[in-house]
Design a protein around this motif. Structure first.
Motif, short mmCIF file in Angstrom:
data_model
loop_
_atom_site.label_atom_id
_atom_site.label_comp_id
_atom_site.label_asym_id
_atom_site.label_seq_id
_atom_site.Cartn_x
_atom_site.Cartn_y
_atom_site.Cartn_z
N ASP A 85 0.83 -1.21 0.00
CA ASP A 85 0.00 0.00 0.00
C ASP A 85 0.85 1.25 0.00
O ASP A 85 0.61 2.20 -0.76
N HIS A 86 1.88 1.29 0.87
CA HIS A 86 2.76 2.46 0.91
C HIS A 86 3.58 2.57 -0.37
O HIS A 86 3.89 3.68 -0.82
N ALA A 87 3.95 1.44 -0.95
CA ALA A 87 4.73 1.46 -2.19
C ALA A 87 3.93 2.12 -3.32
O ALA A 87 4.43 3.00 -4.03
N TYR A 88 2.67 1.70 -3.49
CA TYR A 88 1.83 2.32 -4.51
C TYR A 88 1.69 3.81 -4.27
O TYR A 88 1.71 4.62 -5.21
N ASP A 89 1.54 4.19 -3.02
CA ASP A 89 1.36 5.60 -2.66
C ASP A 89 2.59 6.42 -3.04
O ASP A 89 2.47 7.52 -3.59
N VAL A 90 3.77 5.90 -2.75
CA VAL A 90 5.00 6.61 -3.06
C VAL A 90 5.18 6.77 -4.57
O VAL A 90 5.54 7.85 -5.07
N VAL A 91 4.91 5.72 -5.33
CA VAL A 91 5.05 5.80 -6.79
C VAL A 91 4.03 6.79 -7.37
O VAL A 91 4.36 7.59 -8.26
N ARG A 92 2.81 6.76 -6.85
CA ARG A 92 1.79 7.70 -7.33
C ARG A 92 2.24 9.13 -7.07
O ARG A 92 2.12 10.01 -7.93
N MET A 93 2.75 9.38 -5.87
CA MET A 93 3.24 10.72 -5.54
C MET A 93 4.38 11.14 -6.46
O MET A 93 4.42 12.28 -6.95
N LEU A 94 5.30 10.21 -6.72
CA LEU A 94 6.45 10.51 -7.57
C LEU A 94 6.00 10.86 -8.99
O LEU A 94 6.48 11.83 -9.60
N ALA A 95 5.02 10.09 -9.50
CA ALA A 95 4.49 10.36 -10.84
C ALA A 95 3.76 11.69 -10.89
O ALA A 95 3.92 12.48 -11.84
N GLU A 96 2.97 11.98 -9.87
CA GLU A 96 2.24 13.25 -9.82
C GLU A 96 3.19 14.44 -9.78
O GLU A 96 2.98 15.44 -10.48
#
Length: 224
Positions: free
Chosen positions: A177-188
């Motif tokens: 869950d945290h991994a997806y969140d970090v990647v989403r933030m990085l992409a945004e």
């Protein structure tokens, strides 16, 4: 303004000589443009991290060319490469590599101190707000969760206003869950601030937010 931030042309990296030579990267070409989030996926030992270190000028290729913002790294002296890394590249690593005795706010302020300029307090607040961690500004790394530490690391990478962000397995130490969140933030953040980002990962699930996905295997880079 240059749209093509990172350009690698026919890059090969070989370690050793003769019959003991090992080719870590075999004729790899890659272009990453402003606002683009690119992932490179592949197993451990495939050459992903070597590709990233060459992109940052931390290693020189055996052959081929690497350019950042139109400047060919092979033409730069070591001091010039160091200056380029500080001004043009932001790093997000597997472990956040935050300085343990500095608060989140101080991690970013240190960037200004190293650059010998006044602390840009408003910019710090804006960057932390964009990553939804302004409430963590006065906390030390030991007081943060793994996901919060990686968000802080992204904030530090962005704060120097680099053209290129290089992320080396930034989710490897996080739960899903945290991994997806970090990647989403990085992409945004890549798209919001018009950066060029390259993320290497062994986990293909982490590539969903990518604009382009490459696969690295036995040193060979191909579009997936």
């Amino acid at each position: 303004m240059v749209d093509e931030i990172l350009v690698m042309e026919h890059v090969t990296k070989t370690f050793g000589h003769g019959h003991t030579a090992l080719t870590a990267i075999d004729d790899a070409s890659l272009t990453v443009s402003r606002g683009q989030f690119v992932s490179i996926v592949g197993p451990s030992g495939s050459g992903k991290s070597s590709l990233l270190t060459i992109s940052a000028g931390l290693q020189r290729p055996t052959s081929g060319e690497v350019s950042i913002n139109g400047i060919e790294l092979g033409n730069l002296r070591n001091g010039q490469l160091t200056a380029m890394r500080f001004t043009q590249i932001g790093f997000v690593l597997q472990r956040s590599n935050l300085i343990p005795y500095l608060t989140v706010y101080q991690q970013l302020a240190l960037v200004d101190k190293v650059a010998k300029r006044a602390t840009r307090r408003q910019k710090i607040r804006e960057v932390l707000e964009s990553l939804d961690i302004r409430n963590l500004a006065d906390k030390h790394p030991r007081d943060l969760s793994g996901g919060e530490r990686q968000r802080a690391a992204i904030a530090r990478a962005l704060y120097g206003d680099p053209s290129l962000i290089l992320a080396d397995e930034p989710t490897a130490s996080l739960d899903t869950d945290h991994a997806y969140d970090v990647v989403r933030m990085l992409a945004e953040q890549t798209r919001t601030y018009n950066k060029a980002t390259v993320m290497v990962t062994h986990d293909v699930r982490m590539t969903e937010a990518s604009d382009v996905v490459y696969r690295m295997e036995d040193g060979r880079l191909s579009m997936q």
